[in-house]
Design an enzyme around this catalytic site. Sequence first.
Site, PDB file in Angstrom:
ATOM      1  CD  GLU A 279      20.604  -2.468  -4.698  1.00  7.79           C
ATOM      2  OE1 GLU A 279      20.835  -2.893  -3.759  1.00  7.79           O
ATOM      3  OE2 GLU A 279      20.983  -1.802  -5.726  1.00  7.79           O
ATOM      4  CD1 TRP A 282      19.074   0.437  -4.188  1.00  4.92           C
ATOM      5  CD2 TRP A 282      17.315   1.084  -3.077  1.00  4.92           C
ATOM      6  NE1 TRP A 282      18.187   1.629  -5.043  1.00  4.92           N
ATOM      7  CE2 TRP A 282      17.315   1.637  -4.702  1.00  4.92           C
ATOM      8  CE3 TRP A 282      15.572   1.259  -2.812  1.00  4.92           C
ATOM      9  CZ2 TRP A 282      15.718   2.176  -5.762  1.00  4.92           C
ATOM     10  CZ3 TRP A 282      14.855   2.075  -3.072  1.00  4.92           C
ATOM     11  CH2 TRP A 282      15.014   2.075  -4.352  1.00  4.92           C
ATOM     12  CD1 TRP A 311      -4.216  -6.130   1.521  1.00  6.71           C
ATOM     13  CD2 TRP A 311      -3.060  -6.415   0.154  1.00  6.71           C
ATOM     14  NE1 TRP A 311      -3.095  -4.856   1.162  1.00  6.71           N
ATOM     15  CE2 TRP A 311      -2.838  -5.486   0.175  1.00  6.71           C
ATOM     16  CE3 TRP A 311      -2.876  -7.235  -1.790  1.00  6.71           C
ATOM     17  CZ2 TRP A 311      -1.825  -5.144  -0.599  1.00  6.71           C
ATOM     18  CZ3 TRP A 311      -2.151  -7.188  -2.361  1.00  6.71           C
ATOM     19  CH2 TRP A 311      -1.221  -5.694  -1.957  1.00  6.71           C
ATOM     20  CG  ASN A 346      17.974  -8.381  -3.607  1.00 11.03           C
ATOM     21  OD1 ASN A 346      17.294  -7.402  -2.709  1.00 11.03           O
ATOM     22  ND2 ASN A 346      18.325  -6.570  -4.339  1.00 11.03           N
ATOM     23  CD1 TRP A 364       1.113  -4.292   1.620  1.00 11.46           C
ATOM     24  CD2 TRP A 364       3.067  -4.714   2.810  1.00 11.46           C
ATOM     25  NE1 TRP A 364       1.102  -3.692   1.508  1.00 11.46           N
ATOM     26  CE2 TRP A 364       1.649  -3.494   3.018  1.00 11.46           C
ATOM     27  CE3 TRP A 364       4.382  -4.582   3.418  1.00 11.46           C
ATOM     28  CZ2 TRP A 364       2.540  -2.372   4.315  1.00 11.46           C
ATOM     29  CZ3 TRP A 364       4.419  -3.618   5.190  1.00 11.46           C
ATOM     30  CH2 TRP A 364       3.272  -2.444   4.580  1.00 11.46           C
ATOM     31  CD1 TRP A 387       9.288  -7.837   2.584  1.00  8.30           C
ATOM     32  CD2 TRP A 387       7.048  -8.264   1.095  1.00  8.30           C
ATOM     33  NE1 TRP A 387       9.069  -8.865   2.254  1.00  8.30           N
ATOM     34  CE2 TRP A 387       8.129  -9.712   1.612  1.00  8.30           C
ATOM     35  CE3 TRP A 387       6.349  -8.767   0.488  1.00  8.30           C
ATOM     36  CZ2 TRP A 387       7.788 -10.802   0.642  1.00  8.30           C
ATOM     37  CZ3 TRP A 387       5.630  -9.865  -0.234  1.00  8.30           C
ATOM     38  CH2 TRP A 387       6.644 -10.935   0.347  1.00  8.30           C
TER      39      TRP A 387
END
Length: 471
Positions: A279, A282, A311, A346, A364, A387
């Site tokens: 993590e 990331w 969208w 999360n 988004w 996102w």
Amino acid sequence: MNTGIWFRGDLRRLDNPAVTAALESSRAHDSEAVVHALYIACPKQWELHDWAPIKIDLLWRHLEQFRQELAEFGILLDIEIADDWRAAPKTVLQFCQRHQLSQVHANAEYPVHEQRRDRAVGKWLTDNECSLQLHHGLLLVPPVVKTQQGNVYQKFTPFNRAWREHLALTGIAPLKSWNRITQPLQLEPMPTCPGPRRDSSTWVVGEENCRRALQRYIEEHVQDYDAERDFPALDTTSRLSPYWELGCLGPVTAARALQKLSPEFPYGLEQGADTWLTELAWREFYQHLMCHIPRLSYGKAFQQHTDAFPWRDAKDDFQRWCDGQTGFPIVDAGMRQLKHEGWMHNRVRMIVANFLVKDLRIDWRKGERYFMQNLIDGSFPANNGGWQWSASTGTDAVPYFRVFNPTRQSEKVDPDGSYIRKWIPELRDCPTKQIHAPMLWLQASGNSDYPAPMVDHSEAREAFLSAFKAL
């Protein structure tokens, strides 16, 4: 040489190379020499970058405690208020002139606007016989990791492999400590916070308290991280993310704590600790991308063709998502937790994001901005990356045809409904078998307080897939 420190997203003393460099230079001949430091609060910049009031409150509380901790070590922190970063060159130069500094140390930040600010400050200082020295104190591995072809890694798995190899090769910097000075410095009163605030008092502040929280998590919970991280009702993730974002904790500090668990670090860790280290990788992956791909700082998709996705402009639907009134309990529980705590588990973040972009087909970027405006740990690189991952527009994207079923996800991550009941009082009496899809129970009990599902997931899934495939 008189040197100073310019703090930004690195509000800590230990494992901070900018602080270490300034102290080593200033204390070379006088162990009690005062070192001057600067923090610039920019309320218009906070607004432009959608900082949440709860994040601003945490920052200001931490600054108040942090400057007292610094004073014990002979570091005097000036807090200056300027509208936005355009004032940074003049503010830093005046700070240097006020304290007769010839050099200022800071840690590099990687999004486009931050890089532009630092270039401007560096030029102003150079033109006035001073200099800005940048270090890589925000990351374990600076943004130099490239493929064999010299390209930026665009997939996480090979990045993680190369990131660990680099970490194994360079090792963890030893902890550099400094003694307290004989007589702590006297401080002027804190200036009034120039931005909107929302109470963050449930979160500790101060470098020492943050370090204790990290150590406690490593000792008591990290071994269970892999097994428990997907279950929001357990609430056993570290909750350290606000401190990474403000820099109250450094990634090197976390790595050193993990290193004690394995002499082969970054290898040889047990599953829980190894997954937690992933993590951290990331987080750094998204920082590296921000450094190398400028369009990510301008609201553009990593996969450029997806910017053409049609969208929906659905303000009412977006508001129902924000308010936790979608009729999908796991989604609504997450959104209500965000509104109440300024934080969200999360795994639930992934579920609510997927629902917004794939069930509701809402851009988004709207969800990204709403998160930043409400999260105490709002991190532009990580939030943007997360996102875009959910929207299948980003690097290492989930294939567009993978669309989370919110009911199945709910059954998986909150099997007994404890998390849902905590945040949705309308469903506290709902039987476990029906809590993930409660409409039949609501109808049978005559309960009309909780809304019906706002979409049919199967139909919404097909509509999204059809639109995305057309790209």
